[in-house]
Scaffold this motif. Structure first.
Motif, PDB file in Angstrom:
ATOM      1  N   GLY A 129      33.513  54.097  27.377  1.00 46.33           N
ATOM      2  CA  GLY A 129      34.215  54.147  26.100  1.00 46.33           C
ATOM      3  C   GLY A 129      35.232  53.031  25.955  1.00 46.33           C
ATOM      4  N   TRP A 130      35.976  53.093  24.841  1.00 49.07           N
ATOM      5  CA  TRP A 130      36.916  52.013  24.534  1.00 49.07           C
ATOM      6  C   TRP A 130      38.092  51.985  25.511  1.00 49.07           C
ATOM      7  CZ3 TRP A 130      41.748  53.874  23.690  1.00 49.07           C
ATOM      8  CH2 TRP A 130      41.884  55.179  23.229  1.00 49.07           C
ATOM      9  N   ALA A 131      38.468  53.130  26.082  1.00 50.83           N
ATOM     10  CA  ALA A 131      39.588  53.146  27.029  1.00 50.83           C
ATOM     11  C   ALA A 131      39.222  52.402  28.320  1.00 50.83           C
ATOM     12  CB  ALA A 131      39.991  54.581  27.345  1.00 50.83           C
ATOM     13  N   PHE A 132      37.955  52.489  28.730  1.00 55.99           N
ATOM     14  CA  PHE A 132      37.505  51.781  29.932  1.00 55.99           C
ATOM     15  C   PHE A 132      37.602  50.269  29.718  1.00 55.99           C
ATOM     16  CE2 PHE A 132      34.143  49.777  32.435  1.00 55.99           C
ATOM     17  CZ  PHE A 132      34.420  50.264  33.705  1.00 55.99           C
ATOM     18  N   TYR A 133      37.118  49.801  28.588  1.00 58.75           N
ATOM     19  CA  TYR A 133      37.202  48.361  28.302  1.00 58.75           C
ATOM     20  C   TYR A 133      38.647  47.930  28.083  1.00 58.75           C
ATOM     21  CZ  TYR A 133      32.163  48.802  27.669  1.00 58.75           C
ATOM     22  OH  TYR A 133      30.826  49.056  27.864  1.00 58.75           O
ATOM     23  N   MET A 134      39.469  48.806  27.540  1.00 60.82           N
ATOM     24  CA  MET A 134      40.879  48.492  27.360  1.00 60.82           C
ATOM     25  C   MET A 134      41.583  48.340  28.709  1.00 60.82           C
ATOM     26  SD  MET A 134      43.665  50.578  25.077  1.00 60.82           S
ATOM     27  CE  MET A 134      42.746  50.227  23.564  1.00 60.82           C
ATOM     28  N   ALA A 135      41.195  49.171  29.677  1.00 58.71           N
ATOM     29  CA  ALA A 135      41.793  49.074  31.008  1.00 58.71           C
ATOM     30  C   ALA A 135      41.444  47.742  31.680  1.00 58.71           C
ATOM     31  CB  ALA A 135      41.326  50.243  31.873  1.00 58.71           C
ATOM     32  N   TRP A 136      40.201  47.312  31.552  1.00 58.26           N
ATOM     33  CA  TRP A 136      39.821  46.030  32.154  1.00 58.26           C
ATOM     34  C   TRP A 136      40.414  44.851  31.381  1.00 58.26           C
ATOM     35  CZ3 TRP A 136      38.330  45.307  36.856  1.00 58.26           C
ATOM     36  CH2 TRP A 136      37.671  46.320  37.545  1.00 58.26           C
ATOM     37  N   ALA A 137      40.605  45.005  30.089  1.00 54.95           N
ATOM     38  CA  ALA A 137      41.304  43.964  29.326  1.00 54.95           C
ATOM     39  C   ALA A 137      42.758  43.871  29.780  1.00 54.95           C
ATOM     40  CB  ALA A 137      41.229  44.270  27.831  1.00 54.95           C
ATOM     41  N   SER A 138      43.360  45.004  30.108  1.00 55.04           N
ATOM     42  CA  SER A 138      44.716  45.004  30.647  1.00 55.04           C
ATOM     43  C   SER A 138      44.774  44.263  31.978  1.00 55.04           C
ATOM     44  CB  SER A 138      45.203  46.443  30.816  1.00 55.04           C
ATOM     45  OG  SER A 138      46.408  46.490  31.528  1.00 55.04           O
ATOM     46  N   PHE A 139      43.788  44.487  32.830  1.00 56.22           N
ATOM     47  CA  PHE A 139      43.731  43.769  34.107  1.00 56.22           C
ATOM     48  C   PHE A 139      43.611  42.263  33.894  1.00 56.22           C
ATOM     49  CE2 PHE A 139      40.710  41.797  37.099  1.00 56.22           C
ATOM     50  CZ  PHE A 139      41.489  41.805  38.250  1.00 56.22           C
ATOM     51  N   THR A 140      42.788  41.856  32.926  1.00 56.19           N
ATOM     52  CA  THR A 140      42.644  40.429  32.636  1.00 56.19           C
ATOM     53  C   THR A 140      43.955  39.815  32.156  1.00 56.19           C
ATOM     54  OG1 THR A 140      40.330  40.832  32.024  1.00 56.19           O
ATOM     55  CG2 THR A 140      41.307  38.751  31.322  1.00 56.19           C
ATOM     56  N   CYS A 141      44.648  40.509  31.267  1.00 60.90           N
ATOM     57  CA  CYS A 141      45.940  40.010  30.777  1.00 60.90           C
ATOM     58  C   CYS A 141      46.970  39.953  31.899  1.00 60.90           C
ATOM     59  CB  CYS A 141      46.442  40.889  29.644  1.00 60.90           C
ATOM     60  SG  CYS A 141      45.458  40.814  28.131  1.00 60.90           S
ATOM     61  N   CYS A 142      46.921  40.934  32.794  1.00 68.18           N
ATOM     62  CA  CYS A 142      47.862  40.954  33.915  1.00 68.18           C
ATOM     63  C   CYS A 142      47.664  39.746  34.827  1.00 68.18           C
ATOM     64  CB  CYS A 142      47.695  42.255  34.702  1.00 68.18           C
ATOM     65  SG  CYS A 142      48.658  42.337  36.219  1.00 68.18           S
ATOM     66  N   MET A 143      46.430  39.446  35.181  1.00 71.74           N
ATOM     67  CA  MET A 143      46.171  38.298  36.049  1.00 71.74           C
ATOM     68  C   MET A 143      46.469  36.987  35.344  1.00 71.74           C
ATOM     69  SD  MET A 143      45.512  39.842  38.742  1.00 71.74           S
ATOM     70  CE  MET A 143      45.216  38.386  39.740  1.00 71.74           C
ATOM     71  N   ALA A 144      46.214  36.921  34.033  1.00 72.69           N
ATOM     72  CA  ALA A 144      46.562  35.708  33.282  1.00 72.69           C
ATOM     73  C   ALA A 144      48.073  35.508  33.261  1.00 72.69           C
ATOM     74  CB  ALA A 144      46.016  35.811  31.860  1.00 72.69           C
ATOM     75  N   SER A 145      48.830  36.599  33.124  1.00 67.88           N
ATOM     76  CA  SER A 145      50.288  36.501  33.170  1.00 67.88           C
ATOM     77  C   SER A 145      50.762  36.046  34.542  1.00 67.88           C
ATOM     78  CB  SER A 145      50.900  37.861  32.821  1.00 67.88           C
ATOM     79  OG  SER A 145      52.301  37.846  32.974  1.00 67.88           O
ATOM     80  N   ALA A 146      50.132  36.553  35.608  1.00 67.03           N
ATOM     81  CA  ALA A 146      50.514  36.141  36.959  1.00 67.03           C
ATOM     82  C   ALA A 146      50.243  34.655  37.187  1.00 67.03           C
ATOM     83  CB  ALA A 146      49.759  36.978  37.983  1.00 67.03           C
ATOM     84  N   VAL A 147      49.088  34.184  36.737  1.00 65.98           N
ATOM     85  CA  VAL A 147      48.753  32.761  36.899  1.00 65.98           C
ATOM     86  C   VAL A 147      49.716  31.889  36.100  1.00 65.98           C
ATOM     87  CG1 VAL A 147      46.991  31.020  36.414  1.00 65.98           C
ATOM     88  CG2 VAL A 147      46.338  33.199  37.431  1.00 65.98           C
ATOM     89  N   THR A 148      50.043  32.307  34.891  1.00 73.40           N
ATOM     90  CA  THR A 148      50.984  31.539  34.071  1.00 73.40           C
ATOM     91  C   THR A 148      52.363  31.490  34.708  1.00 73.40           C
ATOM     92  OG1 THR A 148      49.779  32.258  32.106  1.00 73.40           O
ATOM     93  CG2 THR A 148      51.945  31.301  31.763  1.00 73.40           C
ATOM     94  N   THR A 149      52.808  32.610  35.257  1.00 72.78           N
ATOM     95  CA  THR A 149      54.119  32.648  35.906  1.00 72.78           C
ATOM     96  C   THR A 149      54.146  31.776  37.149  1.00 72.78           C
ATOM     97  OG1 THR A 149      54.342  34.924  35.105  1.00 72.78           O
ATOM     98  CG2 THR A 149      55.895  34.197  36.775  1.00 72.78           C
ATOM     99  N   LEU A 150      53.098  31.844  37.962  1.00 73.99           N
ATOM    100  CA  LEU A 150      53.028  30.979  39.140  1.00 73.99           C
ATOM    101  C   LEU A 150      52.967  29.514  38.759  1.00 73.99           C
ATOM    102  CD1 LEU A 150      50.550  32.976  41.417  1.00 73.99           C
ATOM    103  CD2 LEU A 150      52.957  32.538  41.863  1.00 73.99           C
ATOM    104  N   ASN A 151      52.249  29.211  37.689  1.00 73.74           N
ATOM    105  CA  ASN A 151      52.179  27.828  37.220  1.00 73.74           C
ATOM    106  C   ASN A 151      53.548  27.324  36.784  1.00 73.74           C
ATOM    107  OD1 ASN A 151      51.700  25.976  34.557  1.00 73.74           O
ATOM    108  ND2 ASN A 151      50.153  25.560  36.112  1.00 73.74           N
ATOM    109  N   THR A 152      54.300  28.171  36.090  1.00 69.75           N
ATOM    110  CA  THR A 152      55.648  27.793  35.667  1.00 69.75           C
ATOM    111  C   THR A 152      56.550  27.542  36.865  1.00 69.75           C
ATOM    112  OG1 THR A 152      55.399  29.129  33.663  1.00 69.75           O
ATOM    113  CG2 THR A 152      57.624  28.508  34.285  1.00 69.75           C
TER     114      THR A 152
END
Length: 320
Positions: free
Chosen positions: A212-235
């Protein structure tokens, strides 16, 4: 710390920091919504249709009553009912949706849904994994919240740039750890649900299901989390590299007023500090030994010989 270095640290790439905050906040919102939702998996359940009656006129088996059914003292329970429906026509397909906490299914008696605890529906052998999944999901959200608070403090607290740089590093580590926990939690829940499909109660096992949509929302959250981590490390990495580069430039500018042998010696020391080498790191005692040797040579030389001349003779043979 020189004013130029302070200005460098104050001029952090705020655009990357703002992007990291937005991604972190998006991941936090998506993960919280997915955890509280009950639409991780959806599908249909195959159940026998009930007999039609006064309170049930749809999704039921219609049974024609014989003309003489009401005659005499024969009750309706003693009357033999015949149905011509065969195959899948005798079954109804109820819609259901399941989350980490609840599993709700369509009720045959009315428009309301019947909800049960998914923990109780899961097989006893898989409940430990399900509790681990729930714990990891909560830790995932908690670390995301901590990372968000650190990033906000870093953006708002501009009085001490060095402290802001440390906050940036801690926020990056927290984001990476939360992303790993989230990935593990999602995978464990998927394993538990698939085991419940095969080994769960007979009246709950789905006929067909999908995510369902909650499952895809959870994996989208994981993607945003890792993108935030990479951006922070890059900064963090870019800021540290720019600081080192400007630090060396600041030293080069201050060398112009020094004698040539002073410039040669100090450049060698700075290069050995900032540039990676294959040789092992030298201890601080080597610098002390160097100046002790220099002092002894000055005392052994003639009194009129200046310290700069002795230092120039010692370092003159080395290349700058």
């Amino acid at each position: 710390m020189s004013p130029a270095e302070m200005e460098l640290l104050k001029g952090l790439p705020w655009r990357r920091a703002f992007l990291a905050v937005i991604l972190n906040l998006l991941a936090l919102s998506l993960s919280t919504t997915a955890l509280l939702g009950s639409y991780w998996c959806t599908g249909t359940q195959k159940v026998p249709k009930p007999l039609c009656g006064k309170s049930k006129a749809t999704k039921c088996i219609g049974v024609p009553m014989p003309p003489d059914a009401g005659a005499g003292n024969v009750s309706s329970q003693d009357v033999v009912h015949y149905s011509w429906e065969t195959g899948d026509d005798r079954f109804a397909f109820k819609y259901f949706h399941t989350g980490m906490w609840l599993s709700c299914e369509e009720s045959m008696e009315g428009p309301e849904e019947k909800c049960r605890s998914f923990i109780e529906l899961s097989p006893p052998a898989e409940r430990g994994i399900l509790w681990l999944s729930l714990g990891s999901e909560m830790l995932y959200i908690s670390l995301l919240l901590i990372s968000f608070i650190l990033l906000m403090v870093e953006m708002l607290h501009t009085g001490n740039p060095v402290c802001g740089l440390k906050l940036n590093a801690f926020a990056a580590v927290s984001s990476v750890l939360s992303g790993l926990l989230g990935m593990v939690a999602h995978m464990m829940y998927t394993q538990v649900f698939q085991a419940t499909v095969n080994l769960g109660p007979e009246d709950w096992r789905p006929h067909s299901w999908d995510y369902g949509w909650a499952f895809y929302m959870a994996w989208a959250s994981f993607t945003c989390c890792m993108a935030s981590a990479v951006t922070t490390l890059n900064t963090y990495t870019k800021t540290v590299l720019e600081f080192k580069r400007n630090h060396i430039k600041g030293y080069d500018g201050s060398f112009k007023d020094q004698p040539q042998h002073h410039q040669c010696f100090l450049r060698q020391q700075i290069s050995s500090y900032y540039e990676p080498q294959d040789k092992p790191l030298h201890s601080v005692s080597e610098g002390v030994d160097f100046y002790s040797e220099l002092q002894q040579k000055v005392l052994q030389r003639e009194p009129e010989l200046e310290l700069d001349e002795v230092l120039g003779q010692m370092i003159g043979e080395d290349r700058c």
